[in-house]
Scaffold this motif. Structure first.
Motif, mmCIF file in Angstrom:
data_model
loop_
_atom_site.group_PDB
_atom_site.id
_atom_site.type_symbol
_atom_site.label_atom_id
_atom_site.label_comp_id
_atom_site.label_asym_id
_atom_site.label_seq_id
_atom_site.Cartn_x
_atom_site.Cartn_y
_atom_site.Cartn_z
ATOM 1 N N ASP A 92 -14.954 6.259 -6.041
ATOM 2 C CA ASP A 92 -13.891 7.229 -5.740
ATOM 3 C C ASP A 92 -12.549 6.875 -6.373
ATOM 4 O OD1 ASP A 92 -13.132 5.045 -4.297
ATOM 5 O OD2 ASP A 92 -12.975 6.080 -2.363
ATOM 6 N N HIS A 93 -12.519 5.921 -7.293
ATOM 7 C CA HIS A 93 -11.298 5.468 -7.959
ATOM 8 C C HIS A 93 -10.281 4.908 -6.980
ATOM 9 C CE1 HIS A 93 -12.730 7.341 -11.618
ATOM 10 N NE2 HIS A 93 -12.898 8.464 -10.955
ATOM 11 N N ARG A 94 -10.740 4.460 -5.845
ATOM 12 C CA ARG A 94 -9.794 3.880 -4.905
ATOM 13 C C ARG A 94 -10.348 2.651 -4.185
ATOM 14 N NH1 ARG A 94 -6.888 1.014 -3.373
ATOM 15 N NH2 ARG A 94 -5.787 0.975 -1.413
ATOM 16 N N ARG A 95 -11.572 2.789 -3.613
ATOM 17 C CA ARG A 95 -12.112 1.683 -2.824
ATOM 18 C C ARG A 95 -13.504 1.335 -3.301
ATOM 19 N NH1 ARG A 95 -9.510 -0.136 1.022
ATOM 20 N NH2 ARG A 95 -7.807 1.015 1.985
ATOM 21 N N PRO A 96 -13.848 0.048 -3.272
ATOM 22 C CA PRO A 96 -15.219 -0.292 -3.664
ATOM 23 C C PRO A 96 -16.212 0.259 -2.654
ATOM 24 C CG PRO A 96 -14.077 -2.215 -2.772
ATOM 25 C CD PRO A 96 -13.065 -1.129 -2.856
ATOM 26 N N ARG B 99 -9.645 -1.544 -14.899
ATOM 27 C CA ARG B 99 -9.045 -1.881 -13.609
ATOM 28 C C ARG B 99 -8.367 -0.672 -12.967
ATOM 29 N NH1 ARG B 99 -8.881 -6.814 -12.204
ATOM 30 N NH2 ARG B 99 -9.594 -5.797 -10.313
ATOM 31 N N PHE B 100 -7.735 0.199 -13.791
ATOM 32 C CA PHE B 100 -7.128 1.413 -13.241
ATOM 33 C C PHE B 100 -8.208 2.433 -12.891
ATOM 34 C CE2 PHE B 100 -3.265 0.071 -15.845
ATOM 35 C CZ PHE B 100 -2.673 -0.544 -14.751
ATOM 36 N N ASP B 101 -9.273 2.419 -13.674
ATOM 37 C CA ASP B 101 -10.369 3.332 -13.397
ATOM 38 C C ASP B 101 -10.992 3.012 -12.024
ATOM 39 O OD1 ASP B 101 -11.810 5.525 -14.516
ATOM 40 O OD2 ASP B 101 -13.564 4.194 -14.550
ATOM 41 N N GLU B 102 -11.110 1.728 -11.722
ATOM 42 C CA GLU B 102 -11.640 1.319 -10.408
ATOM 43 C C GLU B 102 -10.745 1.822 -9.282
ATOM 44 O OE1 GLU B 102 -13.356 -3.099 -11.711
ATOM 45 O OE2 GLU B 102 -11.502 -2.935 -10.576
ATOM 46 N N ASP B 103 -9.441 1.612 -9.457
ATOM 47 C CA ASP B 103 -8.499 1.913 -8.377
ATOM 48 C C ASP B 103 -7.207 2.451 -8.979
ATOM 49 O OD1 ASP B 103 -6.725 1.966 -6.304
ATOM 50 O OD2 ASP B 103 -6.877 -0.162 -5.789
ATOM 51 N N GLY B 104 -7.042 3.760 -8.877
ATOM 52 C CA GLY B 104 -5.875 4.422 -9.467
ATOM 53 C C GLY B 104 -4.550 3.982 -8.849
ATOM 54 N N LEU B 105 -4.608 3.503 -7.602
ATOM 55 C CA LEU B 105 -3.362 3.067 -6.960
ATOM 56 C C LEU B 105 -2.693 1.934 -7.751
ATOM 57 C CD1 LEU B 105 -1.501 3.446 -4.474
ATOM 58 C CD2 LEU B 105 -2.750 1.586 -3.387
ATOM 59 N N ARG B 106 -3.510 1.156 -8.460
ATOM 60 C CA ARG B 106 -2.960 0.024 -9.228
ATOM 61 C C ARG B 106 -1.929 0.494 -10.265
ATOM 62 N NH1 ARG B 106 -8.924 -2.515 -9.932
ATOM 63 N NH2 ARG B 106 -9.094 -3.354 -7.812
ATOM 64 N N ILE B 107 -2.035 1.741 -10.700
ATOM 65 C CA ILE B 107 -1.055 2.292 -11.648
ATOM 66 C C ILE B 107 0.339 2.228 -11.028
ATOM 67 C CG2 ILE B 107 -0.290 4.477 -12.696
ATOM 68 C CD1 ILE B 107 -3.272 5.134 -13.132
ATOM 69 N N LEU B 108 0.431 2.700 -9.797
ATOM 70 C CA LEU B 108 1.739 2.670 -9.135
ATOM 71 C C LEU B 108 2.118 1.266 -8.700
ATOM 72 C CD1 LEU B 108 2.037 5.843 -6.902
ATOM 73 C CD2 LEU B 108 3.210 5.333 -9.027
ATOM 74 N N ARG B 109 1.105 0.457 -8.359
ATOM 75 C CA ARG B 109 1.409 -0.934 -7.988
ATOM 76 C C ARG B 109 2.013 -1.678 -9.182
ATOM 77 N NH1 ARG B 109 -0.601 -3.675 -3.495
ATOM 78 N NH2 ARG B 109 -1.121 -5.527 -4.708
#
Ligand code: ATP
Ligand code: MG
Length: 447
Positions: free
Chosen positions: A97-101, A156-166
């Motif tokens: 889901d591009h957010r959580r494993p 890494r961004f594909d796994e979790d999009g929040l990392r973009i803002l982080r």
């Protein structure tokens, strides 16, 4: 990296010692290592260990243990009233889901655990006896003030999009540059932010806005900001054609953000205060005008803040400030008192601070005198506060009960009389003294 040592607080050291005494490996990890290496006091100390969650619980039998996220391997142990998060070394599964494993697997390898973390500066572990464990060279990046993904940024961004803002948040808060490859991936994959919940975006964006380098980061990654707040895009490059303004609306906005104290309400208000400008632009021989833009900004701010699901208190206050930011002040003490009466002391001070930031971000020609005037108003407000000047009903030396005791009938009349008293006290025609106020009431309220 030069020699250094980190001394964790006693309860954290106890947690490490107890895990090690039971035969496990244990380290402090993540943000606390990063901050300690930068000589900044960490605000929380996370531990990581090869002990499985159940083993952590057994190790701390007799302590208050909260099974925070057992399936993700996180247990909170309370030692001497300090909650300490202890997480089992883990590898994250697939991120559908591009957010959580979808799942996590526990591992015996600290390096594997560090590899799942977002940025090199966040992927270091430390044990007082073993020293720094830094397989991704976070200490070097820390030294160079650089945010760089662990591994391939795109993945890494594909796994979790929040990392973009982080990434943008850490760049702003730490005043770090973003590594070019990481920056390219941020821009290329900004659409992934559509998978992230509004609350998470709000949290990261608020921290970013309150960071030291918010202006630079939001200049460099304007298109990412517009992905989450499309309402801001029309400001970008919008020429104001006005002698008071050297900058386009977006640049002015970011300068106003930077000129505000780093506090969420003020920085959000600064970000949104001129969103109405591109929609209200008119031009005549004197230049560009934006009549009524504050009201339009407030409407746009409503939409933006609702989309962020920001809490009610911040929503109300930011809207108030945006709506009133352009209020013309003639700057008398009397006018300031009325403002305080109308919106309260805290909001009035925020409005003055926003006003100051707004003029600070304007063209150089009148800037100095406008800033001076803003400072003067802030000084007047501080003096009123210092003198405990009466500017609200609750500061009046009499209360509704006193009025009832004097025979004023319950209901509207009480409020009306209290307001009249406040008016009289504020304009100086009555002292805020109980006897004088009671005498006034008796005079005015002849039965
Ligand atoms: P701070 O608490 O000062 O905001 P932090 O680095 O401690 O910064 P947290 O969000 O508390 O950040 O996360 C703790 C650690 O967990 C991070 O340092 C990082 O190693 C890891 N982490 C947190 N969120 C993510 C994520 N979305 N992806 C990968 N690793 C993450
Ligand atoms: Mg943290």
């Amino acid at each position: 990296m030069t020699q250094f040592s980190i001394t964790p607080p006693a309860p954290v050291q106890t947690a490490l010692d107890m895990l090690c005494a039971a035969g496990f490996e244990a380290y402090i990890v993540g943000g606390c290592v990063r901050d300690a290496l930068r000589d900044t006091a960490p605000h929380d100390w996370d531990c990581t260990t090869n002990a499985k969650p159940q083993e952590i619980c057994e190790c701390f039998r007799g302590f208050h243990v909260i099974e925070t996220g057992l399936q993700h391997g996180t247990v909170t142990v309370v030692i001497e009233h300090n909650p300490i998060e202890i997480t089992t070394f883990r590898i994250d599964g697939v991120y559908a889901d591009h957010r959580r494993p979808d799942s996590v697997t526990f591992t015996d390898s600290l390096t594997d655990d560090l590899a799942r973390r977002d940025f090199t500066v966040n992927a270091m572990a430390y044990h007082p006896a073993r020293g720094l464990i830094d397989p991704f060279h976070g200490a070097d990046d820390l030294q160079c003030s650089l945010i760089r993904c662990v591994g391939d940024p795109k993945d890494r961004f594909d796994e979790d999009g929040l990392r973009i803002l982080r990434a943008m948040r850490f760049a702003s808060v730490l005043d770090f540059a973003v590594d070019p490859q990481t920056a390219d991936a941020i821009r290329a994959q900004k659409h992934l932010l559509h998978h992230i919940s509004a609350e998470r975006i709000d949290t990261e964006l608020t921290k970013l806005l309150c960071g030291t380098a918010a202006e630079r980061v939001l200049t460099d990654f304007a298109d990412v900001l517009f992905t989450v707040l499309p309402e801001l895009e029309p400001m970008h490059g919008f020429d104001q054609r006005n002698p008071h303004h050297d900058y386009d609306v977006y640049t002015h906005t970011l300068k106003a953000v930077a000129a505000c104290p780093p506090e969420p309400v003020l920085r959000w208000a600064a970000l949104l205060h001129d969103t109405g400008k591109p929609h209200t632009f008119t031009e005549d021989e004197r230049g560009g005008h934006f009549y009524g833009h504050a009201a339009v900004s407030a409407e746009i701010a409503k939409r933006a803040l609702k989309a962020m699901k920001c809490d009610r208190k911040r929503y109300d206050r930011v809207l108030l400030l945006v709506e009133k930011h352009d209020m013309v002040m003639n700057g008398t003490e009397k006018q300031l008192k009325r403002l305080v009466r109308q919106i309260g002391e805290e909001a009035a001070e925020q409005l003055l601070l926003l006003h100051k930031a707004d003029v600070t971000a304007q063209a150089a020609c009148h800037r100095a005198e406008r800033i001076e005037e803003s400072d003067r108003l802030l000084g007047v407000l501080a003096a009123l506060r210092e003198a405990d000047a009466c500017m609200s009903l609750k500061q009046l030396a009499v209360s509704g009960g006193d009025l009832l005791a004097l025979g004023i009938p319950q209901g509207k009349a009480v409020g009306q009389m209290l307001n009249r008293l406040l008016e009289a006290v504020m304009d100086g025609s009555l002292p805020n003294e109980r006897d004088a106020l009671l005498a006034y009431i008796q005079r005015e309220h002849e039965p």
